[in-house]
Scaffold this active site. Structure first.
Site, PDB file in Angstrom:
ATOM      1  N   HIS A  12       0.810  -1.225   0.000  1.00 47.30           N
ATOM      2  CA  HIS A  12       0.000   0.000   0.000  1.00 47.30           C
ATOM      3  C   HIS A  12       0.846   1.279   0.000  1.00 47.30           C
ATOM      4  O   HIS A  12       0.773   2.119   0.891  1.00 47.30           O
ATOM      5  CB  HIS A  12      -1.074   0.024   1.093  1.00 47.30           C
ATOM      6  N   HIS A  14      -2.599  -9.948  15.298  1.00 43.75           N
ATOM      7  CA  HIS A  14      -2.871  -8.778  14.441  1.00 43.75           C
ATOM      8  C   HIS A  14      -3.777  -9.213  13.301  1.00 43.75           C
ATOM      9  O   HIS A  14      -3.552 -10.258  12.696  1.00 43.75           O
ATOM     10  CB  HIS A  14      -1.536  -8.236  13.923  1.00 43.75           C
ATOM     11  N   GLU A  50      -4.574  -7.432  10.423  1.00 38.09           N
ATOM     12  CA  GLU A  50      -4.359  -6.972   9.042  1.00 38.09           C
ATOM     13  C   GLU A  50      -4.183  -8.194   8.141  1.00 38.09           C
ATOM     14  O   GLU A  50      -3.638  -9.228   8.546  1.00 38.09           O
ATOM     15  CB  GLU A  50      -3.148  -6.026   8.962  1.00 38.09           C
ATOM     16  N   ASP A  58      -2.429  -9.326   5.818  1.00 38.31           N
ATOM     17  CA  ASP A  58      -1.187 -10.059   5.529  1.00 38.31           C
ATOM     18  C   ASP A  58      -0.921 -11.102   6.618  1.00 38.31           C
ATOM     19  O   ASP A  58      -0.087 -11.996   6.438  1.00 38.31           O
ATOM     20  CB  ASP A  58       0.020  -9.122   5.355  1.00 38.31           C
ATOM     21  N   HIS A 118       0.283  -1.491  15.172  1.00 37.92           N
ATOM     22  CA  HIS A 118      -0.136  -0.246  14.576  1.00 37.92           C
ATOM     23  C   HIS A 118      -1.630  -0.221  14.230  1.00 37.92           C
ATOM     24  O   HIS A 118      -2.097   0.736  13.590  1.00 37.92           O
ATOM     25  CB  HIS A 118       0.705   0.058  13.325  1.00 37.92           C
ATOM     26  N   ASP A 151       3.665  -6.769  14.166  1.00 35.90           N
ATOM     27  CA  ASP A 151       4.440  -5.990  13.183  1.00 35.90           C
ATOM     28  C   ASP A 151       5.652  -5.276  13.800  1.00 35.90           C
ATOM     29  O   ASP A 151       6.592  -4.915  13.079  1.00 35.90           O
ATOM     30  CB  ASP A 151       3.543  -4.932  12.544  1.00 35.90           C
ATOM     31  N   TYR A 185      10.861   0.281   7.798  1.00 36.16           N
ATOM     32  CA  TYR A 185       9.578  -0.204   8.336  1.00 36.16           C
ATOM     33  C   TYR A 185       9.040   0.781   9.376  1.00 36.16           C
ATOM     34  O   TYR A 185       7.869   1.164   9.357  1.00 36.16           O
ATOM     35  CB  TYR A 185       9.775  -1.602   8.963  1.00 36.16           C
ATOM     36  N   HIS A 240       7.138  -9.990  10.344  1.00 36.93           N
ATOM     37  CA  HIS A 240       7.828  -9.807   9.052  1.00 36.93           C
ATOM     38  C   HIS A 240       9.340  -9.871   9.282  1.00 36.93           C
ATOM     39  O   HIS A 240       9.852  -9.288  10.250  1.00 36.93           O
ATOM     40  CB  HIS A 240       7.532  -8.430   8.449  1.00 36.93           C
TER      41      HIS A 240
END
Ligand code: FEO
Length: 404
Positions: A24, A78, A80, A82, A145, A164, A192, A225
């Site tokens: 994004h 989390h 999100e 991904d 986040h 994250d 990041y 990640h």
């Protein structure tokens, strides 16, 4: 297969995305990994899943260790996509006894997948669950986040699953920080932070303090990640401490875009003036630098000087887009200034100064506007501007040191 045992019975089972180049609006030249972790205990537990495109890789990795249908618990640190994109498929296959998530995690999962019937077990900061030999301690990390984000800490092994936080978009089959060049990992960690977490710096400062007060015996930090921190934990914690306090080096960035090279000539002249004062300067032409790389530079510089030509009473689109992006990430504690060439109206400098002031950047002069093509006297004005800014920044930094 790419599974790695982090500690006895705790495996990394996530997927590697070698090809992703855009997250994004964040350029991911090195790809990324979607980390997920499997704990073999009395209650077999999966921590996070992966982007839906990589579900088969997750399943292959889990199957190399156990039959996925044996999984009892899923912890969602989390939501999100991904990390939760494969959650519905995994729930369908595994039929877990419990899904652990934060209070906001439950709401966010339901908002994504519209399944209120899943076996949610809401956990808050300080809650603990036993997996058998191991205990998982939960820490909510709201807005780090996303509102749902949380950490899970395995007390007996000292592993912090940090969602994250402390992550990097860095595709590699190596799983640990000491198996890859540290400079690569730190650059990707900075990028990041600058592009995902920068705006949450006050919360990160608070979180670091709270975690320090918990006296957790952290032997490993396993983000969602990139590589897992086991050797350089002190380095990444120190970096987060510095970034979250907006500590930046004595460095000026001259970030510019130019129509017919006039603003570009001004940019080079301003840089020459800065150099004379001893303030390090870096020229960043938005035509060739991606906004997310520029933000990594912004994180580490204490001065942001913007240059842009005026186009149709406004900014060139690359500068307009960059300022919109930078404004959202809320960099603070910086000096700023603007300059630009124009033909007949010349609004760009005021627009850039306004944007800088909106970001609470200390705009140290009203800006330099020059008509059409600068001659050598004009360029001398730009050099002089660079000298003034350099002197102001260096003197301000020194006087701040004296008052500390
Ligand atoms: Fe990697 Fe916020 O997802």
């Amino acid at each position: 297969m790419n599974t790695t045992e982090l500690a006895k019975g705790i495996y990394s089972v996530g997927a590697i995305d070698w090809d992703v180049r855009d997250f994004h609006g964040y350029s991911t030249y090195k790809g990324t990994t979607y980390n997920a972790f499997l704990i073999i205990d009395k209650k077999i537990t999966l921590i996070d899943t992966v982007k839906r495109t990589h579900k088969d890789e997750l399943l292959r990795n889990i199957r190399a260790i156990i039959d996925p249908e044996k999984i009892d618990y899923i912890i969602v640190n989390h939501v999100e996509l991904d990390h939760s994109g494969s959650l519905p498929d995994m729930i369908e296959l595994v039929k877990p006894e419990k899904i652990f998530c934060s209070p906001m995690g439950k709401k966010t999962i339901i908002s994504h997948f519209h399944r209120e019937d899943w076996p949610f077990e809401v956990v808050k900061t300080g809650d603990e669950i036993s997996l058998g030999k191991r205990t998982v301690h939960f820490i909510e990390t709201r807005m780090l986040h996303w509102p749902d984000s949380m950490f899970s800490f395995i007390k007996e092994d000292g592993i912090l699953f940090s969602s994250d936080a402390f992550g990097q978009h860095y595709a590699t089959t190596e799983r640990f920080d000491d198996e890859v060049p540290l400079s690569d990992v730190m650059i990707e960690s900075a990028k990041y932070y600058a592009n995902i977490l920068y705006l949450f710096s006050p919360l990160i400062r608070k979180l670091l303090k709270n975690v320090a007060e918990m006296n957790l015996d952290i032997k490993m930090i396993a983000p969602d990640h990139g590589v897992i921190w086991r050797t350089h934990i002190d380095k990444i914690l120190e970096a987060y401490d510095n970034w979250s306090q907006n500590k930046a080096g004595k460095k000026a960035l001259i970030i510019y875009d130019s129509m017919w090279h006039s603003t570009e000539k001004m940019a080079h002249a301003v840089a020459a003036g800065l150099k004379e004062t001893g303030l390090s300067a870096k020229l960043i032409n938005l035509k060739v630098h991606h906004r997310s790389d520029v933000m990594t530079d912004v994180l580490n510089a204490n001065t942001v000087i913007l240059g842009c030509s005026t186009l149709n009473n406004g900014l060139l689109p690359r500068m307009a887009g960059f300022l919109m992006y930078m404004r959202g990430l809320k960099p603070t504690n910086k000096f700023g200034a603007s300059f630009g060439s124009f033909g007949w109206s010349g609004e760009a400098v005021n627009l850039m100064n306004t944007a800088l002031k909106d970001m609470k950047i200390d705009v140290i002069e009203e800006g330099l506007r020059l008509k059409y093509v600068p001659d050598s006297a004009h360029l001398d004005e730009c050099i002089e501007m660079g000298r003034r800014i350099g002197k102001h920044v260096l003197e301000s930094v020194e006087s701040k040191k004296e008052t500390i």
